[in-house]
Design an enzyme around this catalytic site. Structure first.
Site, PDB file in Angstrom:
ATOM      1  N   ASP A   8       0.799  -1.237   0.000  1.00 50.00           N
ATOM      2  CA  ASP A   8       0.000   0.000   0.000  1.00 50.00           C
ATOM      3  C   ASP A   8       0.835   1.292   0.000  1.00 50.00           C
ATOM      4  OD1 ASP A   8      -1.907  -1.967   0.229  1.00 50.00           O
ATOM      5  OD2 ASP A   8      -2.929  -1.105   1.949  1.00 50.00           O
ATOM      6  N   LYS A 106      -6.990  -4.932  -3.198  1.00 51.83           N
ATOM      7  CA  LYS A 106      -7.791  -5.425  -2.073  1.00 51.83           C
ATOM      8  C   LYS A 106      -8.725  -4.332  -1.601  1.00 51.83           C
ATOM      9  CE  LYS A 106      -4.141  -4.098   1.122  1.00 51.83           C
ATOM     10  NZ  LYS A 106      -4.913  -3.104   1.884  1.00 51.83           N
ATOM     11  N   CYS A 151      -2.073  -2.540   7.485  1.00 56.14           N
ATOM     12  CA  CYS A 151      -1.934  -3.460   6.351  1.00 56.14           C
ATOM     13  C   CYS A 151      -0.612  -4.216   6.333  1.00 56.14           C
ATOM     14  CB  CYS A 151      -2.202  -2.715   5.052  1.00 56.14           C
ATOM     15  SG  CYS A 151      -3.946  -2.191   4.970  1.00 56.14           S
TER      16      CYS A 151
HETATM   17  C1  VGL Z   1      -4.779   0.872   5.501  1.00 52.71           C
HETATM   18  C2  VGL Z   1      -6.376   1.706   6.890  1.00 52.71           C
HETATM   19  C3  VGL Z   1      -7.322   1.589   5.914  1.00 52.71           C
HETATM   20  C4  VGL Z   1      -3.359   0.484   5.309  1.00 52.71           C
HETATM   21  C5  VGL Z   1      -5.709   0.740   4.496  1.00 52.71           C
HETATM   22  O1  VGL Z   1      -2.905   0.409   4.141  1.00 52.71           O
HETATM   23  O2  VGL Z   1      -2.656   0.241   6.319  1.00 52.71           O
HETATM   24  N1  VGL Z   1      -5.116   1.339   6.699  1.00 52.71           N
HETATM   25  N2  VGL Z   1      -6.987   1.108   4.716  1.00 52.71           N
END
Ligand code: VGL
Ligand code: ZN
Length: 204
Positions: A8, A106, A151
């Site tokens: 991410d 995702k 994540c």
């Molecule tokens: C994430 C919160 C919501 C992350 C993704 O990538 O850690 N955290 N969506």
């Protein structure tokens, strides 16, 4: 066979982004530098529909950081982030992407969040990452990116549980820290599950 999983590393998680991770931009340089030490590089990408159930905006009267029950699971509410096809959802501008073999998306199901790059938070939708790693003959994975306490943590925990030798590249992670100490606690939780903490210098 050693695979680097970039979790991410997207514009919305960088300073100035919709769900900014403090100093999140600092993961980019080590994430770029380390890629050539791996047989394969993959990325995960948080990729939400506009009305995702993890967004506080979908819960009238609720604010980001609050926790609700979403289809039977505890859900932290977030600002709208990583909406499909937006610039915020794109991989970070400074990230070297030429070596990325696959991007696993995702968080597409509006009813359930997906912190791990492998499975959603309910353990149902499978991104295909585990099967891909096995096809490649991967024995070891190194995980880094954003955010350490969400994540990255759940991706590393799933990798370890699935039987991959799993290491966390601490230098290339930053935490959201909704509560101070969440980053430290995430590292301890991963270590308890058999994840080894490594630095960039050990992998080069
Ligand atoms: C994430 C919160 C919501 C992350 C993704 O990538 O850690 N955290 N969506
Ligand atoms: Zn998300």
């Amino acid at each position: 066979m050693r695979v680097l999983i970039l979790v991410d590393i997207q514009n919305d998680f960088l300073p100035g982004g919709a769900l900014a991770v403090p100093r999140g931009d600092e993961v980019i340089e080590p994430a770029n530098r380390i890629q050539s030490s791996f047989d394969r590089v993959v990325a995960t990408q948080d990729w939400h529909p506009r009305a995702h159930g993890s967004f506080a905006s979908q819960h009238p009267g609720r604010k980001p950081g609050e926790v609700v029950e979403l289809y039977g699971l505890q859900q932290v509410l977030w600002p709208e982030h990583c909406v499909q096809e937006t610039q915020g959802a794109a991989l970070a501008g400074g990230l070297t992407t030429t070596a990325i073999a696959r991007v696993f998306r995702k968080g597409m199901d509006p009813r359930v969040d997906s912190y791990s790059g492998f499975f959603d938070n309910g353990g149902k939708n499978d991104s295909g990452l585990a099967a891909w790693l096995r096809e490649q003959g991967a024995r070891e994975v190194v995980v880094c990116g954003l955010a350490l306490d969400y994540c990255v943590k759940f991706t590393a925990l799933d990798a370890a549980r699935l039987g991959f030798r799993t290491r966390l590249l601490g230098d290339a992670c930053r935490a959201v820290e909704l509560s101070p100490g969440d980053g430290r606690r995430a590292i301890e939780e991963m270590q308890s599950a058999g994840v080894e903490l490594v630095g960039v210098s050990e992998l080069l």
